[in-house]
Design a protein around this motif. Structure first.
Motif, short mmCIF file in Angstrom:
data_model
loop_
_atom_site.label_atom_id
_atom_site.label_comp_id
_atom_site.label_asym_id
_atom_site.label_seq_id
_atom_site.Cartn_x
_atom_site.Cartn_y
_atom_site.Cartn_z
N LYS A 288 25.50 43.36 43.21
CA LYS A 288 26.01 43.79 41.90
C LYS A 288 26.16 45.31 41.82
O LYS A 288 26.84 45.82 40.95
CB LYS A 288 25.03 43.35 40.80
CG LYS A 288 25.06 41.87 40.52
CD LYS A 288 24.07 41.58 39.40
CE LYS A 288 23.73 40.10 39.36
NZ LYS A 288 22.47 39.84 38.66
N HIS A 289 25.45 46.03 42.69
CA HIS A 289 25.39 47.50 42.54
C HIS A 289 26.10 48.29 43.63
O HIS A 289 26.09 49.52 43.59
CB HIS A 289 23.91 47.95 42.49
CG HIS A 289 23.20 47.45 41.27
ND1 HIS A 289 22.60 46.20 41.22
CD2 HIS A 289 23.05 47.99 40.05
CE1 HIS A 289 22.08 46.02 40.03
NE2 HIS A 289 22.33 47.08 39.30
N VAL A 290 26.63 47.61 44.64
CA VAL A 290 27.30 48.36 45.72
C VAL A 290 28.70 47.81 45.96
O VAL A 290 28.98 46.65 45.63
CB VAL A 290 26.49 48.30 47.05
CG1 VAL A 290 25.14 48.98 46.91
CG2 VAL A 290 26.31 46.86 47.53
N LYS A 291 29.53 48.65 46.58
CA LYS A 291 30.89 48.17 46.89
C LYS A 291 30.99 47.68 48.34
O LYS A 291 31.93 47.00 48.72
CB LYS A 291 31.93 49.25 46.59
CG LYS A 291 31.65 50.57 47.28
CD LYS A 291 32.62 51.65 46.83
CE LYS A 291 32.40 52.98 47.54
NZ LYS A 291 31.00 53.48 47.57
N THR A 292 29.99 48.05 49.14
CA THR A 292 29.97 47.62 50.54
C THR A 292 29.62 46.14 50.61
O THR A 292 28.78 45.67 49.84
CB THR A 292 28.87 48.44 51.28
OG1 THR A 292 29.13 49.81 51.04
CG2 THR A 292 28.86 48.17 52.77
N PRO A 293 30.23 45.37 51.52
CA PRO A 293 29.86 43.95 51.65
C PRO A 293 28.36 43.76 51.92
O PRO A 293 27.71 44.62 52.52
CB PRO A 293 30.70 43.49 52.84
CG PRO A 293 31.88 44.40 52.85
CD PRO A 293 31.36 45.74 52.38
N VAL A 294 27.87 42.63 51.45
CA VAL A 294 26.43 42.34 51.52
C VAL A 294 26.21 41.00 52.24
O VAL A 294 26.98 40.06 52.06
CB VAL A 294 25.85 42.28 50.08
CG1 VAL A 294 24.46 41.66 50.06
CG2 VAL A 294 25.81 43.68 49.47
N ALA A 295 25.14 40.95 53.05
CA ALA A 295 24.77 39.69 53.71
C ALA A 295 23.44 39.18 53.14
O ALA A 295 22.54 39.97 52.87
CB ALA A 295 24.62 39.93 55.22
N ALA A 296 23.38 37.86 52.96
CA ALA A 296 22.14 37.22 52.49
C ALA A 296 21.47 36.50 53.67
O ALA A 296 22.14 36.09 54.62
CB ALA A 296 22.46 36.22 51.38
N ILE A 297 20.17 36.32 53.55
CA ILE A 297 19.39 35.70 54.64
C ILE A 297 18.18 34.99 54.04
O ILE A 297 17.70 35.38 52.98
CB ILE A 297 18.93 36.78 55.66
CG1 ILE A 297 18.02 36.23 56.77
CG2 ILE A 297 18.13 37.89 55.00
CD1 ILE A 297 18.69 35.88 58.01
N GLY A 298 17.67 34.01 54.75
CA GLY A 298 16.38 33.40 54.40
C GLY A 298 16.46 31.94 54.03
O GLY A 298 16.97 31.59 52.97
N ALA A 299 15.99 31.09 54.95
CA ALA A 299 15.88 29.65 54.69
C ALA A 299 17.22 29.03 54.32
O ALA A 299 17.32 28.28 53.36
CB ALA A 299 14.85 29.39 53.59
N LEU A 300 18.24 29.40 55.07
CA LEU A 300 19.57 28.83 54.83
C LEU A 300 19.92 27.86 55.96
O LEU A 300 19.63 28.15 57.12
CB LEU A 300 20.62 29.95 54.78
CG LEU A 300 20.43 31.00 53.69
CD1 LEU A 300 21.41 32.15 53.86
CD2 LEU A 300 20.59 30.37 52.31
N CYS A 301 20.52 26.75 55.63
CA CYS A 301 21.05 25.87 56.68
C CYS A 301 22.02 24.82 56.15
O CYS A 301 22.74 24.21 56.93
CB CYS A 301 19.92 25.20 57.48
SG CYS A 301 19.06 23.91 56.59
N ASP A 302 22.05 24.65 54.85
CA ASP A 302 22.89 23.60 54.29
C ASP A 302 24.30 24.15 54.03
O ASP A 302 24.45 25.10 53.25
CB ASP A 302 22.24 23.13 52.98
CG ASP A 302 23.03 22.05 52.32
OD1 ASP A 302 23.88 21.45 53.00
OD2 ASP A 302 22.82 21.81 51.12
#
Ligand SMILES: Cc1cc2nc3c(=O)[nH]c(=O)nc-3n(C[C@H](O)[C@H](O)[C@H](O)COP(=O)(O)O)c2cc1C
Length: 480
Positions: A288-302
């Protein structure tokens, strides 16, 4: 296409990534002491690329072998002997159209704690590290050296065929130590209350990297969006840090935690007790606060969840470590409508505990990972056999699948009325639902492969011959 956002390409700096699924850094103990790479490393990372991830990150490539190395086995980016192995490694990833990523890392106060390491440890200030070792305040000339080392390491990565660098500024390593407002009480321009000062070493290293690799080479920065413990910094600080670095990088990868606090380990690497995607909220907040692309991580698989994260704008990229250890083919299976074949990570952390215990990791539900060569290049059987597998628990099911995939005619006998063995008593516990997924997936695979399953059938020394098998595999639990 079902997951249209997930499989949209994304361009970072001058590089196009074919989809939004990135394999997060996983470090192996992959070097010999002199910095050259074990042959298993290219196979391990190449296997992830083969499965369809757009980027595959190689964990902890150390920028300064004198002051930054966390264990004696790490890749040394300032060691010319590493060039050959790293080039082979990037080749094994790039050939599948994936981008190979070098995670550039500096242990700071966590460095030089292995036998035979140089006797000096530098962090932001003089202090006693949590293992009792004395840390010295990093002097100006070592800071300048470090900044230069980052540039050189990135250039080395580029020359070896890496297509992006991932600068590790989280999890309690050097840049995170400088960022930490409680720890970094320096009085000079590298510390103290202003975030500009605490972020300065990261920013200067990023500038040094950019100068070395040019504008078209993407730079990812891995941060801890929150330290996630009482007394640690929270998401406000994570956002402030992201704003400091955003002009100097192309992707901000938002992880959490710090290894200096032991209890955070199962939050940085969310254990089975936490919800799927539990740390995505930190990435979403940063975004929400930056214009640079962001990656999410953590307990993802579905795949549904991955698609939702991208489609809803919580993040631009989803990164996974353990999900791609459990099943490197997750991306390709999702893309081709074979979701029911995905071997979903149970978050049991077998991978990490093996890595710490014996330097090699395995996976509780993927017998091939870490043994790619054996799995991919094992010679075809000279003679196809009638195989009897005794016991339909976890081991027996996997043995039946492997034997059937290799072309043998397989009969699987289980003396109880269902397959699954000891996992059956856990599978209905709500937060262990991935165990249930696992058993059901194994059953489907067994059925697809045409294995002759005989429930309520006990194999004994007396009746074994009546099955007419050429080979018998007895799963451990079945041997009494
Ligand atoms: C076996 C293993 C090795 C890892 N090695 C590294 C590493 O070298 N560098 C790093 O930044 N993170 C490392 N991680 C952390 C992952 O990149 C990731 O942040 C964490 O596992 C949470 O993501 P996940 O839920 O998708 O597994 C490692 C994780 C695992 C499971």
């Amino acid at each position: 296409m079902k997951y249209e956002h997930l499989f949209q390409p994304i361009k970072l700096a001058g590089v196009v990534f074919k989809n939004r699924i990135f394999a997060s850094p996983t470090g192996l103990r992959y070097t010999f002491i002199n910095g050259t790479l074990m042959p298993t490393a290219p196979q391990y990372y190449g296997r992830k690329a083969m499965g369809g991830a757009a980027a595959v990150a190689v964990g902890e490539c150390i920028v300064d072998s004198l002051y930054a190395k966390t264990t004696e086995y790490k890749i040394e980016m300032d060691n010319p002997a590493a060039v050959h192995g790293l080039s082979l490694l990037t080749d094994s990833v790039n050939r599948y159209g994936a981008v190979c990523v070098a995670e550039l890392s500096h242990g700071g106060a966590g460095a030089n704690r292995y036998p035979g390491a140089p006797d000096v440890i530098y962090g932001p200030v003089d202090y006693t590290y949590f293992d009792g070792r004395q840390v010295k305040e990093m002097p100006e000339e070592i800071i300048e050296r470090t900044i230069q080392k980052y540039g050189e390491a990135a250039l080395m990565a580029k020359k070896c065929g890496f297509g992006m660098v991932n600068v590790h500024a989280g999890h309690g390593w050097m840049m995170h130590q400088f960022l930490n407002p409680k720890l970094n009480t320096r009085k000079d321009k590298w510390g103290g209350a202003p975030i500009e000062n605490r972020a300065r070493i990261t920013v200067e290293c990023l500038k040094s990297i950019r100068k070395a690799v040019g504008p078209k080479f993407p730079i990812e920065v891995r941060i801890s969006g929150s330290e996630c413990y009482e007394g640690g910094y929270d998401i406000e600080e994570g956002i402030a840090f992201a704003k400091q670095i955003e002009d100097y990088c192309d992707l901000i990868h938002v992880s959490v935690g710090s290894h200096e606090v032991e209890s955070l380990f199962p939050i940085t690497h969310p254990s089975i007790f936490l919800d799927e995607g539990c740390n995505v909220k930190y990435a979403a907040e940063v975004k929400k606060h930056v214009k640079t692309p962001v990656a999410a991580i953590g307990a993802l698989c579905d795949p549904e969840l991955l698609e939702d994260i991208i489609a809803s704008g919580k993040a631009d990229v989803v990164e996974m470590a353990r999900a791609l250890i459990a099943d490197p083919d997750l991306p390709i299976k999702a893309q081709t409508g074979r979701e029911d074949e995905i071997n979903k990570c149970m978050r049991c952390l077998t991978c990490f505990s093996d890595l710490v215990r014996n330097g090699h990791f395995s996976c509780a539900c993927n017998p091939e990972i870490g043994r790619e060569e054996e799995a991919l290049f094992f010679p075809k059987p000279a003679q196809l056999k009638k195989v009897l597998v005794v016991g339909g628990g976890i081991g027996g099911m996997e043995a039946a699948i492997t034997a059937a995939q290799r072309g043998h005619k397989v009969t699987l006998c289980e003396k109880s009325s269902e397959l699954g063995g000891t996992l059956n008593c856990e599978r209905n516990v709500p937060f262990k639902f991935r165990l249930d997924d696992y058993i059901e997936r194994q059953k489907r695979t067994i059925e697809k492969l045409g294995v002759d399953v005989r429930l309520n059938t006990e194999v004994t020394p007396e009746n074994a011959a009546s099955f007419g098998a050429d080979a018998i595999i007895a799963a451990l639990g079945a041997v009494t």
